[in-house]
Design a protein around this motif. Structure first.
Motif, PDB file in Angstrom:
ATOM      1  N   ARG A   1      36.718 -21.424  59.274  1.00  0.00           N
ATOM      2  CA  ARG A   1      38.010 -21.222  58.419  1.00  0.00           C
ATOM      3  C   ARG A   1      38.497 -22.472  57.983  1.00  0.00           C
ATOM      4  NH1 ARG A   1      40.927 -20.099  54.935  1.00  0.00           N
ATOM      5  NH2 ARG A   1      42.204 -18.218  54.504  1.00  0.00           N
ATOM      6  N   GLN A   2      39.073 -23.040  58.983  1.00  0.00           N
ATOM      7  CA  GLN A   2      39.838 -24.550  58.673  1.00  0.00           C
ATOM      8  C   GLN A   2      38.962 -25.348  58.096  1.00  0.00           C
ATOM      9  OE1 GLN A   2      41.101 -24.602  63.006  1.00  0.00           O
ATOM     10  NE2 GLN A   2      43.005 -24.942  62.057  1.00  0.00           N
ATOM     11  N   ILE A   3      37.568 -25.686  58.532  1.00  0.00           N
ATOM     12  CA  ILE A   3      36.833 -26.568  57.858  1.00  0.00           C
ATOM     13  C   ILE A   3      36.531 -26.464  56.249  1.00  0.00           C
ATOM     14  CG2 ILE A   3      34.393 -27.707  57.974  1.00  0.00           C
ATOM     15  CD1 ILE A   3      34.850 -27.042  60.974  1.00  0.00           C
ATOM     16  N   ARG A   4      36.262 -25.128  56.178  1.00  0.00           N
ATOM     17  CA  ARG A   4      36.340 -24.698  54.695  1.00  0.00           C
ATOM     18  C   ARG A   4      37.377 -24.858  53.801  1.00  0.00           C
ATOM     19  NH1 ARG A   4      33.343 -19.932  57.091  1.00  0.00           N
ATOM     20  NH2 ARG A   4      31.146 -20.398  57.502  1.00  0.00           N
ATOM     21  N   TYR A   5      38.430 -24.391  54.456  1.00  0.00           N
ATOM     22  CA  TYR A   5      39.796 -24.655  53.920  1.00  0.00           C
ATOM     23  C   TYR A   5      39.993 -26.192  53.514  1.00  0.00           C
ATOM     24  CZ  TYR A   5      44.888 -24.278  53.126  1.00  0.00           C
ATOM     25  OH  TYR A   5      46.051 -24.197  52.502  1.00  0.00           O
TER      26      TYR A   5
END
Length: 135
Positions: A26-30
Motif C-alpha cells: 500500500r505504502q509503496i504504491r502510494y
DNA sequence: GTTCTAACA
DNA sequence: TGTTAGAA
C-alpha cells in the motif's frame, strides 16, 4: 555493463521490495502515486523495481520516521545534497525566523537528526507543511 | 499464488 | 494507512 546501469535494472516485483524495505505494498504504491519513486512496468502492468528504487524507498522510510509528509520528502529527494558543509548560522533564540532561515534549520535537523537550542524537532511537521503546502 | 486499481462498516 | 473486492 557498468554499475550505474546494473543499479537501475528493473528486477524485482513489489512482493520482494516489500520485504526488502519493510514497507507495505500500500505504502509503496502510494509513494509512487506521489512521484517519490518511478518503478518500471512490464508484463501485465506489474511494477518492477531496481536497486535504486529500493534504496530510495529505504530513504523515504527513514524520512517518514522523522515525521515528514510527502511534500517534505519530495523536497529532500530533489535537493539530495545531504550534509550542508556549514555556512549556515543558526538563530540563537529567535521567535521569528524568516522562511529562508527556518527552511535551512529544518533541512539541517532532518539530515542530522539533531535539535538546536530553542527549536524543537516536533515543530518540523507543522512548519514543513507551511513551506511545501499542506495536503 | 501474486499484483493491480479503486474505494471505504 | 489498513483492508477488501474483483480482475488480470
Amino acid at each position: 555493463m557498468d554499475d550505474a546501469t546494473r543499479r537501475n535494472l528493473a528486477l524485482f516485483p513489489i512482493g520482494i521490495v516489500q520485504r526488502l524495505t519493510d514497507l507495505t505494498a500500500r505504502q509503496i504504491r502510494y509513494y509512487e502515486q506521489n512521484e517519490l519513486i518511478h518503478p518500471e512496468r512490464t508484463d501485465g502492468n506489474q511494477r518492477l523495481f531496481s536497486f535504486n528504487d529500493v534504496e530510495r524507498l529505504l530513504e523515504i522510510k527513514s524520512l517518514i520516521d522523522k515525521g515528514l509528509n510527502i511534500a517534505g520528502i519530495k523536497a529532500m529527494i530533489h535537493k539530495n545534497e545531504p550534509g550542508h558543509t556549514g555556512a549556515i548560522q543558526r538563530p540563537e533564540v529567535t521567535p521569528e525566523l524568516t522562511d529562508s532561515q527556518l527552511h535551512e534549520l529544518l533541512m539541517r535537523e532532518i539530515s542530522e537528526g539533531q535539535d538546536y537550542p530553542g527549536v524543537r524537532t516536533s515543530m518540523i511537521q507543522g512548519e514543513l507543511s507551511r513551506f511545501f503546502h499542506k495536503s
